[in-house]
Design a protein around this motif. Structure first.
Motif, mmCIF file in Angstrom:
data_model
loop_
_atom_site.group_PDB
_atom_site.id
_atom_site.type_symbol
_atom_site.label_atom_id
_atom_site.label_comp_id
_atom_site.label_asym_id
_atom_site.label_seq_id
_atom_site.Cartn_x
_atom_site.Cartn_y
_atom_site.Cartn_z
ATOM 1 N N PHE A 4 0.922 -1.165 -0.209
ATOM 2 C CA PHE A 4 -0.001 -0.016 0.084
ATOM 3 C C PHE A 4 1.082 1.257 -0.173
ATOM 4 C CE2 PHE A 4 -3.132 2.883 2.275
ATOM 5 C CZ PHE A 4 -4.130 2.855 1.249
ATOM 6 N N GLN A 38 -1.786 5.767 -2.900
ATOM 7 C CA GLN A 38 -3.291 5.313 -2.353
ATOM 8 C C GLN A 38 -3.578 6.363 -1.215
ATOM 9 O OE1 GLN A 38 -1.343 1.341 -2.583
ATOM 10 N NE2 GLN A 38 -3.515 0.742 -3.174
ATOM 11 N N VAL A 75 -8.341 8.838 -3.614
ATOM 12 C CA VAL A 75 -7.297 8.501 -2.422
ATOM 13 C C VAL A 75 -7.885 8.639 -1.022
ATOM 14 C CG1 VAL A 75 -5.415 8.913 -3.822
ATOM 15 C CG2 VAL A 75 -6.201 10.717 -2.626
#
Length: 232
Positions: A4, A38, A75
């Motif tokens: 991530f 992200q 995001v």
């Protein structure tokens, strides 16, 4: 946890005027340069600086603008923190919001340990902030001085937090101590720490990312910086 990508934004913060336009502009630049990002984290009190005279009501246009920006870029967004004034008792809290990629505010967190005397008159929050990113992992949020009290991180990691998001505003010699605390905390509680400081009225920089072995994955210096780091 699965891989991530989280980006910190270390930026210059003005004390006497809004920094919101600058934050959104830097978010646009970040996503153009690093489109795989992200989640984005700004520093403590980045939107309006360290003066509580600029406190806003809990629901306000600034948060709506950040919600729109998160939705635009798809995001997770934690736009630092800002002073919010309770509409009933008038108390001011140093508050962060967590916005998901759909532009929804899913959590609010009020700093538990306001830093005296700089936050004289700022009330202390009483609830911990934990949230899940689906199919990724569990995240926790603390603000600046909170991390000096190991009980706060112990409570978060006991609830399964794997990444501690930690916006700070440190403009004093305490910054070196905070960097040591960040490394020790990551190792002690086996979590990643994203520690994002500001510049100018927002701090002295030196943002860092630390992994659970206490290894520093990124260390900013004393200028503006944006740093996407993929954690696994």
């Amino acid at each position: 946890m699965t891989p991530f990508a989280i980006a910190g934004v270390q930026m210059y913060v003005n004390a006497l005027q809004s920094n919101v336009d600058g934050m959104i502009q830097r978010l646009d630049i970040l996503m153009a340069r690093f489109p795989w990002t992200q989640m984005v984290l700004f520093s403590e009190l980045a939107p309006f600086g360290p003066l509580d005279k600029f406190a806003l009501p809990p629901e306000n246009e600034t948060i709506e603008r950040f919600q729109e920006a998160a939705r635009k870029h798809r995001v997770w967004l934690i736009p630092g923190s800002m002073f919010l004034k309770h509409p009933e008792d008038g108390r001011i809290y140093n508050t962060s919001v967590v916005i998901n990629p759909e532009g929804e505010v899913i959590r609010r967190y009020a700093k538990m340990f306001p830093f005296r005397p700089y936050e004289e008159g700022v009330a202390a929050g009483t609830e911990f902030c934990v949230f899940d990113v689906p199919d990724v992992g569990r995240f926790g949020l603390s603000i600046c001085y909170d991390i000096w009290f190991p009980e706060t991180t112990r409570q978060l990691t006991a609830q399964g937090v794997e990444v501690l998001l930690h916006p700070v505003l440190t403009g004093t010699t305490d910054r070196d101590a905070e960097l040591a605390i960040a490394r020790a905390t990551a190792a002690q509680f086996q979590c990643y720490i994203f520690d994002v400081n500001g510049l100018g009225a927002g701090g002295t920089g030196k943002s860092c990312v630390v992994d659970p072995t206490s290894m520093v994955l990124h260390q900013s210096a004393g200028q503006e910086d944006m740093f996407p780091i993929e954690v696994d």
